[in-house]
Write a protein that holds these residues in place. Structure first.
Motif, PDB file in Angstrom:
ATOM      1  N   UNK A   1       2.302  16.382 -41.876  1.00 48.42           N
ATOM      2  CA  UNK A   1       1.983  17.140 -40.660  1.00 48.42           C
ATOM      3  C   UNK A   1       3.223  17.328 -39.800  1.00 48.42           C
ATOM      4  N   UNK A   2       4.083  16.293 -39.737  1.00 50.69           N
ATOM      5  CA  UNK A   2       5.311  16.403 -38.955  1.00 50.69           C
ATOM      6  C   UNK A   2       6.227  17.472 -39.542  1.00 50.69           C
ATOM      7  N   UNK A   3       6.319  17.532 -40.866  1.00 54.91           N
ATOM      8  CA  UNK A   3       7.143  18.558 -41.513  1.00 54.91           C
ATOM      9  C   UNK A   3       6.581  19.952 -41.243  1.00 54.91           C
TER      10      UNK A   3
ATOM     11  N   UNK B   1       6.194  25.172 -31.714  1.00 54.50           N
ATOM     12  CA  UNK B   1       5.052  25.321 -32.607  1.00 54.50           C
ATOM     13  C   UNK B   1       3.730  25.126 -31.867  1.00 54.50           C
ATOM     14  N   UNK B   2       3.797  24.821 -30.591  1.00 60.67           N
ATOM     15  CA  UNK B   2       2.593  24.585 -29.797  1.00 60.67           C
ATOM     16  C   UNK B   2       1.915  25.918 -29.492  1.00 60.67           C
ATOM     17  N   UNK B   3       0.609  26.008 -29.771  1.00 59.12           N
ATOM     18  CA  UNK B   3      -0.107  27.262 -29.564  1.00 59.12           C
ATOM     19  C   UNK B   3      -1.219  27.142 -28.529  1.00 59.12           C
ATOM     20  N   UNK B   4      -1.466  25.964 -27.996  1.00 61.05           N
ATOM     21  CA  UNK B   4      -2.502  25.855 -26.972  1.00 61.05           C
ATOM     22  C   UNK B   4      -2.995  24.441 -26.801  1.00 61.05           C
TER      23      UNK B   4
ATOM     24  N   UNK C   1      -2.758  21.650 -29.530  1.00 66.85           N
ATOM     25  CA  UNK C   1      -2.854  22.314 -30.828  1.00 66.85           C
ATOM     26  C   UNK C   1      -1.491  22.896 -31.220  1.00 66.85           C
ATOM     27  N   UNK C   2      -1.089  22.646 -32.483  1.00 66.84           N
ATOM     28  CA  UNK C   2       0.165  23.157 -33.028  1.00 66.84           C
ATOM     29  C   UNK C   2      -0.135  23.985 -34.283  1.00 66.84           C
ATOM     30  N   UNK C   3       0.691  25.009 -34.517  1.00 63.52           N
ATOM     31  CA  UNK C   3       0.596  25.812 -35.735  1.00 63.52           C
ATOM     32  C   UNK C   3       1.693  25.368 -36.696  1.00 63.52           C
TER      33      UNK C   3
ATOM     34  N   UNK D   1      -3.614  24.837 -38.305  1.00 64.26           N
ATOM     35  CA  UNK D   1      -3.382  24.327 -36.958  1.00 64.26           C
ATOM     36  C   UNK D   1      -3.662  22.823 -36.991  1.00 64.26           C
ATOM     37  N   UNK D   2      -2.821  22.080 -36.282  1.00 66.02           N
ATOM     38  CA  UNK D   2      -2.942  20.628 -36.220  1.00 66.02           C
ATOM     39  C   UNK D   2      -3.239  20.254 -34.774  1.00 66.02           C
TER      40      UNK D   2
END
Length: 642
Positions: free
Chosen positions: A324-326, A335-338, A345-347, A358-359
């Motif tokens: 997930x970190x990679x 990479x943050x989307x909201x 939430x990150x993409x 999304x993570x």
């Protein structure tokens, strides 16, 4: 103390004081309070003046408790206890025609001192020209009124009266509540501030005593201050008090009464050291005898924790943190989307799946079991439907098998576990953004399809899952649109699964205020019921059909008065391709039906979908006297609509 004060503060208050400056003899508290700069001790039957009206400009003053207050306790390099406290104070702000800058309740290093040239918008807390307080005088102002924000947002903008929570700055609020335009912070007021040391949650409320015609609840602001003691902003022992200042205008800030209660007593450090030395030998002996049992217990706990993790997630796939970190460049801000109601939430591109995902990084929870996290994992892993966002798996960072983590098992889990959820990436964002987008892209056929897609999701959760699932946070922010504008319901952080063996199962109010069932706000604790999702669905339907053209009570008045509800439709649709009048009427009337105040007067989601998909007969909400009165009461019982 108000009835909603924390029970712990009522049960015990090792640090407690109360002053009524307009009724007490000043000699009673003369040795208990410190006054600095323009602040003056109260005269007999008079308030404490923090600023001075005789000074034309740049007046500042500070009153604080003369003794330190224990904020938290550290032992052997670790945090052992954080104080919970409650303070209530009545104050007055008297303005001339030109208004001053305000006042603050603060915590700062003990003893506190007024910085050089700190009047005006600095509130007597920060030297002029500085953005943050120096390390030697870190502070937290937790309430202030009437700050001239021209220095903060630009000199041409209007002053906005507000209350705010801030850390080490008077310009960058952690959280802020701006008063309505018809209210100003002047005259007599009462403020209540509570801090829960366990949850690190601060709540401040303000009542305007010189506005008796106002029946609205107190003005509130709140914030979670996790870093207050984990990355200490303040020392263990602090000063508490009030600070006020004026700039180029005259303003008199007065304290009329003040009470303060804390759960943590002041610690005598010398006595504590002596006690530790005496107890050290006894503890060492106990540790040696208990070591073997401790190691055995940890091994058993470690094995059972791994089993419980697997059981709690319903067999969902577990990802490794490094993957997930990679995928997210180590959770880079780029990479943050909201942010959802249950995490950031990150993409990213997950190589294991060969696709974009999304993570969701779940915030650390109070308690050890992460029940909210596993509730979402269990719920979404079992629920599979084309109108629900696809769930791929989860990750728990910090749960490893090496001996170091095993030896420190309990503490390590509490402080270092991080939780993550992995979902499909939905390319067209959320419905809220699409409805506000310029130029608009959502035509009426697309909107009508989205309405049916949204209804299909709770239809599945309510009637095809056994036991049924209540989402509890249906709103445009949680409705995602894929490349073909198919709607998918997301964010199951507040979902609850009904227990078929417990028909009286209850749940606390949860969700977003605007979309939340008024019955939950009114009672706070109700039986888990599908109709709460139906109410939220009704609000979403009216958002789709009308956007921001009319408030819901206006739409109801139009309908109840025999008018054409289609007049409430979004004007953009009429000038950009038009809409099907019959479909529009069905969506608006169904939305009003879902908004019935009484649960029994709302449709089920099955009835709602019959109206949208199979053209079932339209309900007559007007000629039913009960239903009509029920809808008339929606406005009165919905605080966001008045």
């Amino acid at each position: 103390m108000p009835p909603d004060a924390p029970h712990s503060l009522i049960a015990a208050a090792p640090v407690s004081f109360h002053y009524n400056f307009t009724g007490d003899d000043p000699s009673r508290y003369r040795n208990e309070l410190t006054f600095q700069d323009d602040a003056r001790e109260a005269q007999t039957n008079g308030p404490v003046n923090l600023t001075c009206r005789l000074i034309i400009c740049k007046s500042s003053g500070r009153m604080s408790y003369a003794h330190p207050v224990q904020l938290y306790h550290q032992a052997n390099g670790g945090l052992t206890e954080v104080a919970s406290f409650f303070t209530s104070f009545t104050f007055a702000i008297q303005n001339s025609s030109c208004r001053g800058d305000g006042m603050a309740f603060f915590l700062a290093g003990f003893p506190s001192k007024v910085p050089y040239q700190s009047a005006g918008a600095n509130l007597g807390l920060i030297s002029d020209g500085n953005t943050n307080a120096p390390a030697s005088d870190q502070f937290i102002p937790w309430f202030w009124a009437n700050i001239d924000i021209g220095n903060e947002y630009g000199v041409d903008e209007e002053r906005q009266d507000h209350i705010a929570i801030d850390i080490n700055s008077v310009k960058n609020s952690v959280n802020k509540t701006i008063l309505p335009n018809n209210l100003t912070l002047d005259g007599k007021m009462t403020a209540d501030i509570s801090f829960d040391g366990s949850a690190r949650m601060l709540v401040a409320s303000l009542r305007l005593l010189d506005h008796p015609s106002i029946s609205a609840p107190p003005i509130q602001v709140s914030a979670k201050l996790e870093g207050l003691v984990t990355s200490p902003t303040l020392p263990p022992q602090v000063a508490v008090g009030f600070s006020a200042s004026t700039g180029f205008c005259q303003e008199l800030g007065q304290i009329l009464s003040w009470s303060f209660n804390s759960t943590l007593p002041l610690i005598d450090k010398d006595r504590e050291s002596r006690t530790l030395m005496i107890d050290g030998g006894l503890i060492a002996g106990v540790v040696v005898l208990a070591l073997a049992a401790w190691l055995s217990l940890l091994c058993w706990m470690h094995a059972n924790t791994r089993k419980s993790l697997r059981r709690g997630t319903g067999g969902a796939r577990r990802f490794e943190y490094r993957d997930l970190a990679t995928a997210t460049d180590h959770f880079s801000v780029n990479y943050k989307v909201g942010r959802g109601s249950f995490g950031v939430v990150y993409k990213g591109h997950l190589k294991l799946l060969g696709r974009e995902v999304v993570v969701k990084k779940v915030p650390k929870e109070v308690g050890d079991d992460h029940k909210g996290f596993f509730a979402e994992v269990s719920t979404i892993s079992e629920a599979k439907h084309k109108n629900l966002v696809k769930f791929f798996g989860w990750c728990c960072r910090g749960h490893n098998r090496n001996i170091l983590h095993l030896m420190c098992g309990c503490c390590w889990r509490k402080k270092n576990e991080e939780l993550f959820l992995v979902y499909e990436f939905v390319s067209n964002g959320n419905l809220k953004d699409q409805l506000l987008k310029e130029p608009m892209l959502l035509s009426w056929p697309m909107r009508y399809k989205i309405a049916k897609d949204i209804g299909s999701a709770p239809l599945y959760l309510h009637h095809e899952c056994n036991p049924f699932i209540v989402h509890r946070d249906i709103k445009p922010d949680n409705i995602l649109l894929d490349g073909n504008f198919n709607a998918k319901l997301a964010d199951f952080g507040l979902s609850r699964i009904a227990n078929p063996d417990n028909v009286t199962q209850k749940t606390m109010a949860a969700g977003t205020n605007w979309f939340m069932d008024p019955q939950y706000r009114k009672h706070g604790n109700l039986k888990l019921n599908r109709s709460s999702d139906v109410y939220s669905f009704g609000i979403v339907l009216l958002e789709i059909a009308c956007t921001a053209k009319m408030m819901w009570e206006q739409i109801w008045s139009l309908y109840a008065g025999g008018g054409d509800v289609v007049e409430a439709a979004d004007a953009w649709l009429a000038s950009n391709g038009g809409f099907d009048r019959r479909q529009m009427e069905r969506v608006i009337v169904l939305g009003l039906w879902c908004l019935a105040l009484e649960i029994g007067h709302r449709p089920s989601i099955l009835q709602a979908m019959d109206l949208l998909e199979r053209e079932a007969p339209m309900p007559d909400l007007v000629n039913s006297s009960v239903a009509s009165q029920d809808h008339m009461n929606v406005v009165a019982n919905h605080p966001d609509l008045v």
